[in-house]
Design an enzyme around this catalytic site. Structure first.
Site, PDB file in Angstrom:
ATOM      1  N   CYS A  51       3.606  50.520  27.894  1.00 14.34           N
ATOM      2  CA  CYS A  51       3.785  49.551  28.980  1.00 14.34           C
ATOM      3  C   CYS A  51       2.937  48.310  28.724  1.00 14.34           C
ATOM      4  O   CYS A  51       1.716  48.320  28.949  1.00 14.34           O
ATOM      5  CB  CYS A  51       3.401  50.197  30.309  1.00 14.34           C
ATOM      6  N   CYS A 101       1.277  46.812  31.872  1.00 10.89           N
ATOM      7  CA  CYS A 101       0.138  47.585  32.402  1.00 10.89           C
ATOM      8  C   CYS A 101      -1.096  47.400  31.514  1.00 10.89           C
ATOM      9  O   CYS A 101      -2.201  47.262  32.016  1.00 10.89           O
ATOM     10  CB  CYS A 101       0.442  49.081  32.433  1.00 10.89           C
ATOM     11  N   ASP A 102      -0.914  47.428  30.203  1.00 10.94           N
ATOM     12  CA  ASP A 102      -2.055  47.523  29.289  1.00 10.94           C
ATOM     13  C   ASP A 102      -2.341  46.251  28.485  1.00 10.94           C
ATOM     14  O   ASP A 102      -3.376  46.169  27.823  1.00 10.94           O
ATOM     15  CB  ASP A 102      -1.818  48.678  28.293  1.00 10.94           C
TER      16      ASP A 102
END
Ligand code: NAP
Length: 309
Positions: A133, A136-137
């Site tokens: 992701c 997200c990261d």
């Protein structure tokens, strides 16, 4: 035991749309979600093809859909489903926290899960440089070197997103032509800090020397057979999705790839059970088609409930 008219499994665009429609039709509805509301769309940096919005972030669209379902009175429980019994007229859904829900109609809208590469180093370094992701990261990789695997819309969007944060982004694709749409691939070609490697597959993800983090990925050119090590701190895997329907096997008919067999009316082989969005057999998996499925599934489920009353 918690009793509802309808249980929806999954709070992505299909599940939340179904909840809005069912609640508006007066049916008491609960949505069960294992992770976050929005599903895959919550991990999408920018959405430019959902009608009515020229551009909206995945998180914003997910939150607004969630709020709309709650405003209509839907209960949304963040609790994964652990077992289902769908044959009886009164269906039962059990959750990981030990709760039992019952309803006469069930809509399965659990989406699909990220496909893995299955190469050495992937599992061992997951969460330590291997990510599924980018939104997200990505923030952990500011000023660093990263690599995206895949040639579809997700991979290209991830590469574009990461290129705003990282010093250099590599993208490897196993063929010489991207699957992603033209608008995205044109943007990709224009980014100076993105290196595109066609005809290239990942072979092994290796740890950095002296620390348990990603340090390098070995890739192979499928035409020449030549192998190269690319030094990167992050590897983002974006090679598509696969269904996650083991829970329903033996009750719902699945196709050979594991998708729930259901037509445009979202009806499955079992009365009172409907499948909406990416989880079912269909040709176009998009947010808008998932939302469309949600509305149809709610309409069908409402008709089924009314006929039973
Ligand atoms: P996808 O379209 O299925 O693409 C997966 C990509 O990964 C393909 O390029 C595929 O190569 C490659 N691949 C698959 N297995 C691989 C492996 N083991 N090793 C290396 N490469 C592998 O998946 P997606 O990009 O996640 O998109 C999923 C769906 O969501 C699609 O329908 C997509 O259109 C949609 N989506 C739309 C948008 C948008 O409209 N903006 C954004 C994101 C996603 P091949 O091309 O050779 O098969």
């Amino acid at each position: 035991m918690e009793q509802y008219d309808a249980i929806i499994i999954g709070a992505g665009p299909a599940g939340l749309t179904a909840a809005i429609y069912l609640q508006r039709a007066g049916w008491r509805t609960v949505v069960l979600e294992a992770y976050v509301c929005g599903g895959q769309m919550a991990n999408t940096p920018e959405i430019e093809n959902y009608p009515g919005y020229s551009r909206i972030s995945g998180v914003e669209l997910s939150t607004s859909l969630y709020n709309q379902a709650v405003e209509q009175g839907a209960r949304i429980e963040f609790d994964g489903v652990s077992a289902v019994r769908l044959y009886e007229a009164e269906k039962t859904v059990e959750t990981q926290s030990g709760r039992t829900f019952r309803a006469r109609a069930v809509i399965v809208a659990n989406g699909a899960k990220r496909r893995k590469l299955g190469i050495p180093g992937e599992e061992e370094l997951a969460g330590r440089g291997v990510s599924y992701c980018a939104t997200c990261d990505g923030g952990f990789y500011k000023g660093k070197h990263t690599l995206v695997v895949g040639g579809g819309n997700t991979a290209v969007e991830d590469a574009l997103y990461l290129s705003n944060l990282c010093e250099r982004v590599h993208i490897i694709h196993r063929r010489d032509e991207f699957r992603a749409g033209r608008v995205l691939t044109d943007a990709l070609q224009k980014r100076e800090n993105i290196t595109i490697h066609y005809d290239t597959i990942p072979v092994e993800i290796r740890q950095a020397e002296g620390k348990p983090m990603v340090g390098e990925i070995e890739v192979e050119n499928v035409k020449t057979g030549g192998r190269t090590g690319i030094p990167v701190q992050g590897v983002f895997v974006a090679v598509g999705f696969e269904p996650d329907n083991q829970l329903f096997a033996g009750q719902l008919t699945l196709d050979p790839s594991g998708y729930i067999v259901a037509g445009e009316d979202t009806r499955t082989n079992l009365d009172g059970v409907f499948a909406a969005g990416d989880t079912r057999t269909k040709t176009l998996r998009q947010i808008v088609t998932a939302a469309g499925d949600g509305a149809i599934a709610a309409f069908e489920a409402g008709g089924y409930l009314a006929a039973q009353a």
